[in-house]
Design a protein around this motif. Structure first.
Motif, mmCIF file in Angstrom:
data_model
loop_
_atom_site.group_PDB
_atom_site.id
_atom_site.type_symbol
_atom_site.label_atom_id
_atom_site.label_comp_id
_atom_site.label_asym_id
_atom_site.label_seq_id
_atom_site.Cartn_x
_atom_site.Cartn_y
_atom_site.Cartn_z
ATOM 1 N N GLY A 74 0.451 -2.799 -1.502
ATOM 2 C CA GLY A 74 -0.209 -2.078 -2.576
ATOM 3 C C GLY A 74 -1.677 -2.430 -2.530
ATOM 4 N N SER A 75 -2.454 -1.725 -3.303
ATOM 5 C CA SER A 75 -3.863 -2.080 -3.372
ATOM 6 C C SER A 75 -4.376 -1.631 -4.715
ATOM 7 C CB SER A 75 -4.607 -1.419 -2.223
ATOM 8 O OG SER A 75 -5.769 -0.796 -2.672
ATOM 9 N N GLY A 76 -5.501 -2.139 -5.080
ATOM 10 C CA GLY A 76 -6.030 -1.798 -6.393
ATOM 11 C C GLY A 76 -6.974 -0.631 -6.319
ATOM 12 N N PRO A 77 -7.583 -0.279 -7.435
ATOM 13 C CA PRO A 77 -8.586 0.751 -7.445
ATOM 14 C C PRO A 77 -9.796 0.329 -6.625
ATOM 15 C CG PRO A 77 -8.466 -0.387 -9.566
ATOM 16 C CD PRO A 77 -7.370 -0.900 -8.724
ATOM 17 N N CYS A 79 -9.695 2.984 -4.388
ATOM 18 C CA CYS A 79 -9.268 3.798 -3.253
ATOM 19 C C CYS A 79 -7.894 4.399 -3.540
ATOM 20 C CB CYS A 79 -9.237 2.927 -2.023
ATOM 21 S SG CYS A 79 -8.571 3.692 -0.589
ATOM 22 N N ARG A 80 -7.538 5.441 -2.797
ATOM 23 C CA ARG A 80 -6.272 6.124 -3.010
ATOM 24 C C ARG A 80 -5.076 5.307 -2.542
ATOM 25 N NH1 ARG A 80 -7.207 12.002 -0.647
ATOM 26 N NH2 ARG A 80 -8.973 10.988 0.318
ATOM 27 N N LEU A 81 -5.319 4.317 -1.678
ATOM 28 C CA LEU A 81 -4.224 3.510 -1.140
ATOM 29 C C LEU A 81 -3.335 2.965 -2.245
ATOM 30 C CD1 LEU A 81 -2.923 2.083 1.294
ATOM 31 C CD2 LEU A 81 -4.556 0.263 1.026
ATOM 32 N N GLY A 82 -3.934 2.654 -3.385
ATOM 33 C CA GLY A 82 -3.169 2.087 -4.478
ATOM 34 C C GLY A 82 -2.108 3.013 -5.050
ATOM 35 N N LEU A 83 -2.263 4.324 -4.827
ATOM 36 C CA LEU A 83 -1.288 5.256 -5.389
ATOM 37 C C LEU A 83 -0.413 5.897 -4.315
ATOM 38 C CD1 LEU A 83 -3.286 6.957 -8.239
ATOM 39 C CD2 LEU A 83 -1.498 5.281 -8.404
ATOM 40 N N TYR A 84 -0.512 5.397 -3.081
ATOM 41 C CA TYR A 84 0.330 5.939 -2.014
ATOM 42 C C TYR A 84 1.794 5.891 -2.400
ATOM 43 C CZ TYR A 84 -3.101 6.242 1.785
ATOM 44 O OH TYR A 84 -4.131 6.589 2.593
#
Lengths: 366, 330
Positions: A74-77, A79-84
């Protein structure tokens, strides 16, 4: 329970090691191929970034092979990675695939744990005590393997620029990595590193050559995965360019854990350098891309290759500003925007032209 | 008198009353850019955001239009406009891009606006700006409070303005808000999307006007309760951390579950990262819910969008909505 994970550079080597050591069943998704990309593109929106499509393709292929538990970072804001994971879950469900999802939260805090609660409860039933007790050891083995991979890859970057027979280093690197893949214990990994370095050292090198120096900057996924960037690193190396990059697994993991003083200091240095063009922390790698370009120009590098996926949110800003940085400093920057339409021939041509231009520059100035 | 230029792009379509009232009360002249029209792509400096979405490109065009007319360009660095959630990361780099594009011809006011920080973020922001313009704290405080009142009144009137005024007049504060007469039309259509997609004529090609001409009453996300939206979005498996994204997802989920709405139109910009991801999510979620029969239309906007193309799609959509409504009535 069969665990699977997305592909990213040499990540499968150490993820496999973690699962193996802890005694958890796993399935490595098939190597990212044209089919992976086609699957990913078919089941997503055209403006979603390339990593999303490839990871989705990886998951679909792995689930077809019988995996049932997906582990994803996961990742935070911002970037969009956080909502993948939010969107990929819905897509996989819509495709009628069954899976369980486990997100490794970027920061261990209460909201993250609460959102993951249901998945972890299910998981607990299937893990034996042995799995759980050996897990810290497995993580240690995984970390060691990751560092070993990086060490070999870094060595290969130097060797490749000086190789006499084109393509030899790549072959030897794969051999060394295969040897490392087989190592099971800490001591075996140490031996595999020494062995690997020996293998890479056996490549015939032209020691007198002074290769061009180019840094690769940009979005981490496109920088780290040779399948996505169509082997930019290798192609540049085989054209006789010594490639440097700062995006490694270790640097990103250490950063998100908040440890590693050296690493943090370097990032801060890039960030400060970027401030003259970009007055605020945009997030992800945007500031680092700009700052690194500025500092590499001052360090006497010959050029920078900037990689980004199409419609990447933070890097879009960077590419606009890098254009100006390049003009102000008189420093060559090649921006490659990657998406599924990309073909290898175009990238090869662009890189060849770029390297030719760097050669002329060198002859003129030195 | 100092002339302050507010580009008519991006968050102008949410905060214009606040910003203009603040500057006017401080005795500045507020200059607004003209609509850019079709020819803007020919300009060279638009290249600074060539890989970005259309609203961002328009921002550069509007600033270039203003730069010769004003002393100061007001391009705040919008980081967050919500207590917890943030804006799209592209907004963080906008002032820098504008500085590069205008080449220092006008001063750029790029104070960061982060609503997550401190007890009174708007107060801190207005103080920073007021002090930069050389005013004293007391005058700034009075102006900022007055501006907040103007903004609050405007937000309350927004639904009526959208239904009663032409799109060019919605943000023209000299035009009074029309009385709450029940607007003509027999179809309730909800329009969701970023405010700059909805209200910017250069981006959205006046979808609001078109829909009204086709006999629709317009519902917008601003008419919903913010708390309700938050509650709806919080049930998702992951926290959505863009405030605009939350608004879009929450509004879509609420509107599509409501009986008095006959259709939902989602306006998204091509290459908008947030929209691309959420659009996919909404599409899949509603595909899964078979009982939801409200028509859902996604319009993708870019510089090649034409009024005729939009009109055709909207007409077809309105026909489908009418059909659905008739079936319901039977």
């Amino acid at each position: 329970m069969k665990v699977t994970f997305p592909h990213l550079g040499t990540m499968h080597i150490f993820c496999k090691a973690i699962a193996e050591t802890a005694g958890i069943d796993y399935i490595v998704p098939p190597k990212t191929s044209k089919r992976t990309l086609t699957l990913g593109v078919k089941h997503s929106n055209e403006c979603i970034c390339l990593p999303f499509k490839i990871i989705l393709g990886n998951f679909i292929e792995a689930l077809e092979l019988g995996a049932d538990t997906i582990v994803m970072v996961g990742s935070g804001p911002p970037c969009r990675l956080g909502l993948y994971d939010l969107v990929q879950k819905v897509i996989l469900e819509d495709l009628g695939l069954h899976y369980r999802w486990l997100t490794i939260p970027p920061r261990l805090d209460w909201p993250a744990l609460l959102k993951n609660r249901d998945e972890t409860r299910e998981l607990k039933k299937e893990l034996s005590l042995k799995n759980i007790t050996t897990f810290p050891y497995a993580l240690w083995i995984g970390w060691k393997k990751m560092m070993a991979c990086e060490r070999l890859e870094k060595l290969a970057l130097r060797v490749r620029a000086r190789e006499v027979i084109t393509g030899r280093t790549e072959k030897m690197l794969q051999k060394a990595l295969a040897g490392l893949d087989k190592a099971k214990t800490g001591r075996a990994i140490e031996r595999a590193i020494i062995e690997g370095e020996k293998i890479l050292g056996s490549v015939d090198q032209d020691r007198g050559r002074q290769p061009l120096r180019v840094a690769i900057v940009g979005e981490l996924y496109t920088v780290m995965d040779p399948q996505i960037n169509r082997g930019v690193e290798r192609k540049l190396g085989e054209m006789g360019v010594e490639v440097t990059r700062t995006s490694w697994f270790s640097s990103h993991i250490l950063r998100s854990l908040g440890v590693g003083r050296e690493n943090r200091r370097e990032r801060l240095r890039y960030y400060r350098a970027s401030l003259q063009y970009l007055g605020y922390d945009v997030g992800a790698e945007c500031n680092v891309s700009i700052g690194e370009t500025i500092l590499r120009a001052k360090d006497g590098y010959d050029g920078v290759v900037h990689l980004m996926p199409f419609a990447c949110m933070p890097e879009t800003t960077a590419s606009g500003i890098l254009d100006r940085v390049s003009r102000d400093l008189g420093f060559p920057v090649l921006t490659l925007i990657l998406d599924e339409q990309e073909n290898e021939g175009r990238i090869t041509t662009l890189l060849e032209a770029f390297v030719d231009m760097l050669m002329w520059r060198r002859q003129r100035f030195h | 008198m100092r002339r302050i230029g507010i580009p008519k792009a991006l968050m102008y379509y949410r905060f214009f009353p606040l910003w203009s009232a603040f500057f006017r009360e401080l005795g500045c002249e507020v200059v607004i850019s003209d609509p850019v029209g079709k020819g803007f792509l020919g300009r060279q400096s638009v290249a600074y955001f060539e890989d970005s979405c259309l609203p961002m490109k328009l921002m550069v065009a509007h600033c270039l239009d203003l730069v010769e007319k004003v002393d100061t360009l007001f391009v705040p660095r919008l980081i967050s406009i919500h207590r917890k959630y943030i804006m799209c990361p592209k907004f963080r780099g906008v002032p820098d891009i504008i500085k590069l594009a205008t080449g220092g011809q006008a001063e750029v006011m790029d104070e960061p606006f982060d609503f997550r920080l401190g007890n009174d973020p708007w107060g801190a922001f207005s103080r920073a700006i007021g002090q930069r313009l050389g005013w004293r704290s007391r005058e700034i405080l009075a102006a900022s409070r007055g501006a907040l009142r103007v903004q609050a009144k405007f937000e309350k009137d927004l639904v009526r303005r959208v239904n009663g005024l032409a799109i060019r007049d919605i943000f023209n504060l000299e035009r009074p808000t029309p009385e709450a007469t029940s607007p003509a039309g027999n179809l309730d259509v909800a329009l969701i999307g970023h405010p700059y997609n909805l209200y910017d004529v250069d981006v959205g090609k006046d979808v609001i006007g078109m829909a009204r001409e086709l006999g629709c009453r317009i519902a917008i996300a601003d008419s919903l309760d913010g708390y309700e939206i938050d509650k709806k979005v919080s049930t998702l498996s992951k926290e959505i951390y863009w405030s605009s994204g939350r608004e879009i997802i929450g509004a879509a989920l609420i509107f599509l579950a409501r009986d008095d709405i006959n259709g939902v139109v989602f306006l998204s910009s091509f290459k908008c990262g947030i929209d691309a991801l959420l659009q996919e999510y909404l599409k899949r979620v509603f595909k899964g819910q078979r009982e939801s029969i409200i028509p859902f239309l996604t319009l993708s906007l870019d510089e090649h969008t034409t009024v005729q193309g939009m009109a055709t799609r909207l007409e077809a959509f309105v026909d489908i909505c009418r059909d659905g409504k008739r079936k319901d009535a039977r």
